[in-house]
Design a protein around this motif. Structure first.
Motif, PDB file in Angstrom:
ATOM      1  N   ARG A  38      18.300 -14.104  98.229  1.00  0.00           N
ATOM      2  CA  ARG A  38      17.844 -15.493  98.263  1.00  0.00           C
ATOM      3  C   ARG A  38      18.173 -16.112  99.606  1.00  0.00           C
ATOM      4  N   VAL A  48      21.913 -11.213  96.236  1.00  0.00           N
ATOM      5  CA  VAL A  48      22.284 -11.811  94.952  1.00  0.00           C
ATOM      6  C   VAL A  48      22.773 -10.724  93.995  1.00  0.00           C
ATOM      7  N   SER A  63      29.154 -15.896  94.011  1.00  0.00           N
ATOM      8  CA  SER A  63      28.656 -17.218  93.638  1.00  0.00           C
ATOM      9  C   SER A  63      27.822 -17.220  92.359  1.00  0.00           C
ATOM     10  N   VAL A  64      27.377 -16.037  91.914  1.00  0.00           N
ATOM     11  CA  VAL A  64      26.513 -15.987  90.722  1.00  0.00           C
ATOM     12  C   VAL A  64      27.124 -15.173  89.586  1.00  0.00           C
ATOM     13  N   PHE A  68      24.357 -15.067  86.372  1.00  0.00           N
ATOM     14  CA  PHE A  68      23.100 -14.362  86.580  1.00  0.00           C
ATOM     15  C   PHE A  68      23.196 -12.948  86.007  1.00  0.00           C
ATOM     16  N   MET A  83      18.884 -16.391  85.106  1.00  0.00           N
ATOM     17  CA  MET A  83      19.784 -17.318  85.796  1.00  0.00           C
ATOM     18  C   MET A  83      20.175 -18.430  84.825  1.00  0.00           C
ATOM     19  N   LEU A  86      22.524 -23.144  86.082  1.00  0.00           N
ATOM     20  CA  LEU A  86      22.084 -23.297  87.452  1.00  0.00           C
ATOM     21  C   LEU A  86      22.711 -24.515  88.107  1.00  0.00           C
ATOM     22  N   GLU A  89      23.295 -25.725  94.357  1.00  0.00           N
ATOM     23  CA  GLU A  89      23.456 -24.750  95.444  1.00  0.00           C
ATOM     24  C   GLU A  89      22.726 -23.435  95.177  1.00  0.00           C
ATOM     25  N   ASP A  90      22.149 -23.270  93.998  1.00  0.00           N
ATOM     26  CA  ASP A  90      21.314 -22.107  93.728  1.00  0.00           C
ATOM     27  C   ASP A  90      19.891 -22.312  94.245  1.00  0.00           C
ATOM     28  N   TYR A  94      13.796 -17.131  96.407  1.00  0.00           N
ATOM     29  CA  TYR A  94      14.325 -15.880  95.873  1.00  0.00           C
ATOM     30  C   TYR A  94      13.344 -14.745  96.171  1.00  0.00           C
TER      31      TYR A  94
END
Length: 121
Positions: A38, A48, A63-64, A68, A83, A86, A89-90, A94
Motif C-alpha cells: 500500500r 502489508v 501496523s496491521v 488484516f 481488513m 480500519l 492511517e490505513d 492498495y
C-alpha cells in the motif's frame, strides 16, 4: 506476462471493515507468490502482507497485525485482504503484487493498478 486486477476499495468509516480482491490472469497458478502493498498520501509503498513461493506463514506489517488477514483461492488465482478495525492511517492505494516462481511477494515482479481505500468520518 501476468496481469493483476484489484477490486473492493472504497470509502469506509473508522472501525469499519473491507475486503479487497485480486485476480491474476495467468495460465498457471501464481497465488503462492502474491501479496499486498500500500501507498499512503506522501509516503513510500509499504509491504502489508503476502505469500512466498518458499512457503511458510505470510508475514504482516506491524501496523496491521491482528486486524488484516490474507487468504487465497488457488483455483481462481485470487487472493483476498480482509481488513478490520480500519483506521484513518490505513488510507492508501492498495496494490496487489506477484512474484515469479521461487520468489516472494516481499520483492514483487508484478504490480496491479491499485484500488483506493479511504478511511474517514
Amino acid at each position: 506476462q501476468v496481469q493483476l486486477v484489484e477490486s473492493g476499495g472504497r470509502w469506509v468509516q473508522p472501525g469499519g471493515s473491507l475486503k479487497l480482491s485480486c485476480t491474476a490472469s495467468a495460465r498457471a497458478t501464481v497465488t503462492p507468490g502474491m501479496g499486498w502493498f500500500r501507498q499512503g498520501p506522501g509516503k513510500d509503498p509499504e509491504f502489508v502482507t503476502g505469500y512466498s513461493w518458499r512457503g511458510g506463514m505470510p508475514p504482516y506489517a506491524d501496523s496491521v497485525k491482528g486486524r488484516f488477514l490474507i487468504t487465497r483461492d488457488h483455483a481462481t488465482n485470487t487472493i483476498y485482504l480482509e481488513m478490520n478495525k480500519l483506521k484513518p492511517e490505513d488510507t492508501a492505494l492498495y496494490y496487489c503484487v506477484g512474484s515469479q516462481p521461487g520468489g516472494t511477494s516481499l520483492r514483487p515482479d508484478y504490480w496491479g493498478q491499485g484500488t483506493q481505500v479511504t478511511v474517514s468520518s
